[in-house]
Design an enzyme around this catalytic site. Structure first.
Site, mmCIF file in Angstrom:
data_model
loop_
_atom_site.group_PDB
_atom_site.id
_atom_site.type_symbol
_atom_site.label_atom_id
_atom_site.label_comp_id
_atom_site.label_asym_id
_atom_site.label_seq_id
_atom_site.Cartn_x
_atom_site.Cartn_y
_atom_site.Cartn_z
ATOM 1 N N HIS A 104 -1.043 0.614 -9.850
ATOM 2 C CA HIS A 104 -1.720 -0.345 -8.964
ATOM 3 C C HIS A 104 -2.314 -1.520 -9.771
ATOM 4 O O HIS A 104 -3.516 -1.777 -9.729
ATOM 5 C CB HIS A 104 -2.823 0.357 -8.157
ATOM 6 N N ARG B 226 0.868 -1.174 0.000
ATOM 7 C CA ARG B 226 0.000 0.000 0.000
ATOM 8 C C ARG B 226 0.909 1.229 0.000
ATOM 9 O O ARG B 226 1.933 1.252 0.688
ATOM 10 C CB ARG B 226 -0.905 0.027 1.240
ATOM 11 N N GLU C 103 -3.367 7.933 -5.390
ATOM 12 C CA GLU C 103 -3.398 7.330 -6.730
ATOM 13 C C GLU C 103 -4.526 7.965 -7.523
ATOM 14 O O GLU C 103 -5.688 7.868 -7.082
ATOM 15 C CB GLU C 103 -3.578 5.809 -6.618
HETATM 16 P P1 NAD Z 1 -0.802 -11.144 4.312
HETATM 17 O O1 NAD Z 1 -1.767 -10.717 5.354
HETATM 18 O O2 NAD Z 1 -0.803 -12.552 3.865
HETATM 19 O O3 NAD Z 1 0.698 -10.789 4.766
HETATM 20 C C1 NAD Z 1 1.055 -9.604 5.417
HETATM 21 C C2 NAD Z 1 2.159 -9.920 6.413
HETATM 22 O O4 NAD Z 1 2.658 -8.678 6.913
HETATM 23 C C3 NAD Z 1 1.689 -10.749 7.616
HETATM 24 O O5 NAD Z 1 2.510 -11.886 7.761
HETATM 25 C C4 NAD Z 1 1.807 -9.777 8.773
HETATM 26 O O6 NAD Z 1 2.140 -10.422 9.992
HETATM 27 C C5 NAD Z 1 2.937 -8.887 8.295
HETATM 28 N N1 NAD Z 1 3.029 -7.592 8.979
HETATM 29 C C6 NAD Z 1 2.046 -6.832 9.495
HETATM 30 N N2 NAD Z 1 2.559 -5.722 10.034
HETATM 31 C C7 NAD Z 1 3.893 -5.787 9.859
HETATM 32 C C8 NAD Z 1 4.977 -4.936 10.218
HETATM 33 N N3 NAD Z 1 4.771 -3.782 10.865
HETATM 34 N N4 NAD Z 1 6.240 -5.325 9.889
HETATM 35 C C9 NAD Z 1 6.445 -6.519 9.248
HETATM 36 N N5 NAD Z 1 5.460 -7.367 8.894
HETATM 37 C C10 NAD Z 1 4.210 -6.997 9.206
HETATM 38 O O7 NAD Z 1 -1.046 -10.150 3.078
HETATM 39 P P2 NAD Z 1 -0.697 -10.396 1.524
HETATM 40 O O8 NAD Z 1 -1.842 -11.045 0.861
HETATM 41 O O9 NAD Z 1 0.654 -10.990 1.429
HETATM 42 O O10 NAD Z 1 -0.682 -8.875 1.024
HETATM 43 C C11 NAD Z 1 0.397 -8.019 1.375
HETATM 44 C C12 NAD Z 1 0.118 -6.594 0.939
HETATM 45 O O11 NAD Z 1 -0.083 -6.541 -0.478
HETATM 46 C C13 NAD Z 1 -1.126 -5.930 1.530
HETATM 47 O O12 NAD Z 1 -0.817 -4.581 1.851
HETATM 48 C C14 NAD Z 1 -2.107 -5.924 0.407
HETATM 49 O O13 NAD Z 1 -3.044 -4.871 0.563
HETATM 50 C C15 NAD Z 1 -1.188 -5.701 -0.773
HETATM 51 N N6 NAD Z 1 -1.743 -6.081 -2.071
HETATM 52 C C16 NAD Z 1 -1.484 -5.278 -3.132
HETATM 53 C C17 NAD Z 1 -1.975 -5.620 -4.391
HETATM 54 C C18 NAD Z 1 -1.660 -4.751 -5.576
HETATM 55 O O14 NAD Z 1 -2.464 -4.726 -6.496
HETATM 56 N N7 NAD Z 1 -0.529 -4.101 -5.625
HETATM 57 C C19 NAD Z 1 -2.756 -6.756 -4.541
HETATM 58 C C20 NAD Z 1 -2.968 -7.589 -3.456
HETATM 59 C C21 NAD Z 1 -2.447 -7.232 -2.207
#
Ligand code: NAD
Length: 332
Positions: A283, A233, A262
């Site tokens: 994005h 994000r 964005e």
């Molecule tokens: P997920 O919940 O599987 O993994 C996130 C991880 O981050 C978890 O293991 C959590 O414990 C960890 N975390 C939380 N706070 C933290 C911190 N302060 N320091 C270190 N680790 C921390 O999520 P995901 O499915 O892997 O998605 C990850 C990110 O990707 C999210 O922000 C999601 O919104 C984003 N995303 C973006 C797109 C895009 O189009 N670019 C698409 C899908 C997801």
């Protein structure tokens, strides 16, 4: 069973086709304003949104006064839904977190290679008649630090290993076993880990704790010429601090699929967009045919299963999607 679904963001057409075959009524109001939503939502059992529609407490309260029982976030991040209000009003919220994992992870690999070789910039120069044979960097043998070792982080780690990279991972939860099982070294001090990373890829959710997590303090921990990738994000990164890190040489190149605003709105974001060593994509992490198909199928599955709707056609479509996700080590 009379079930009504309101869809306010664009979904793959398979969602509409399957819902029709299951006898479920779906009304699409793409781009509905907040006022329209407040007026419409009480008439529906299910509201399906992607990231554009903001579902605040008032919308949930209005829905609850009517038929609303379920909100489906067709995608991953739940930061556009007031989860506390949903809990208070007993409206269930579900998302489809694994549907786009592979697509985002593949984009990360693309941005890493593009950043290391300045692909976007050199292509732009070549199109403008400048044949610049600039020297880039290889990824083989380099150390990748994955920040946030969840679904996407783990997928990125597995693919980076196939490129011959050493992978370390940082998370706030215990990742010792999941990391070791992928041949990844878990690390516990983020600043210390940044000192030894050649490439950093960010995969944390946006929370109060992660807002501007990457600010001057963490960029200062990095070793010079780090490649920095953010597909999580935008607000996890302070754009002004990233710009300073690029200017000071801490960051060699950056690949950004997300920005706090964005499209880019602040002077720093606009400068990042124009920077020769920054690649910005609008994005598009989850914007693949495959991910959107899975999002649609899993959204419908969430609805039929939660509301107890028997629909063999939907079950038939869900199975191969779940089989493929399992093959990737992801839950359905
Ligand atoms: P997920 O919940 O599987 O993994 C996130 C991880 O981050 C978890 O293991 C959590 O414990 C960890 N975390 C939380 N706070 C933290 C911190 N302060 N320091 C270190 N680790 C921390 O999520 P995901 O499915 O892997 O998605 C990850 C990110 O990707 C999210 O922000 C999601 O919104 C984003 N995303 C973006 C797109 C895009 O189009 N670019 C698409 C899908 C997801």
């Amino acid at each position: 069973m009379d079930v009504r679904i309101l869809v306010t963001d664009h979904l793959h057409k398979v969602f509409h086709e399957l819902a029709k075959r299951c006898g479920i009524r779906v009304d699409e109001r793409l781009g509905a304003t907040r006022d329209e939503l407040l007026r419409l939502v009480p008439g529906y059992d299910v509201l399906v949104v992607r990231s554009r529609t903001r579902v605040d407490g008032e919308i949930i309260a209005a829905g609850r006064k009517g038929r609303l029982r379920l909100i489906v976030r067709a995608g991953v991040g739940l930061d556009n839904i007031d989860l506390e209000a949903a809990k208070r009003y007993e409206v269930e919220v579900v998302n489809t977190p694994t549907a786009s994992t592979q697509s985002v992870a593949e984009l990360v690999l693309g941005l890493m290679i593009a950043a290391a070789r300045s692909i976007a910039w050199l292509n732009y120069r070549a199109r403008n008649g400048v044949w610049l044979k600039e020297r880039g960097l290889e990824l083989y043998g380099k150390t990748l630090l994955v920040v946030g070792f969840g679904r996407i982080g783990r997928r990125v780690a597995a693919m980076a290993k196939a490129l011959g990279m050493r992978v370390k991972a940082y998370d706030v939860i215990d990742i010792e076993r999941s990391a070791r099982s992928l041949g990844v070294e878990p690390v516990y001090d983020l600043c210390e880990a940044l000192r030894s990373a050649d490439v950093v890829s960010v995969h944390v959710p946006l929370t109060k704790q992660t807002y501007h997590l990457f600010s001057d303090k963490l960029f200062e921990c990095m070793k010079p010429r780090t490649i920095f990738i953010n597909t999580s994000r935008g607000a996890v990164v302070d754009a002004e601090a990233l710009l300073r890190a690029l200017e000071e040489g801490k960051v060699y190149a950056a690949g950004l699929d997300v920005l706090e605003h964005e499209p880019p709105a602040t002077p720093a974001e606009k400068k990042l967009l124009e920077h020769p060593r920054v690649i910005v994509t609008p994005h598009i992490g989850a914007s693949t045919e495959e991910a959107q198909y899975r999002v649609a199928i899993l959204s419908l599955a969430a609805i039929t299963r939660r509301l107890g709707i028997c629909c063999p056609e939907a079950e038939e479509a869900i199975k191969p999607v779940c089989d493929q996700l399992e093959e990737m080590g992801l839950n359905c």
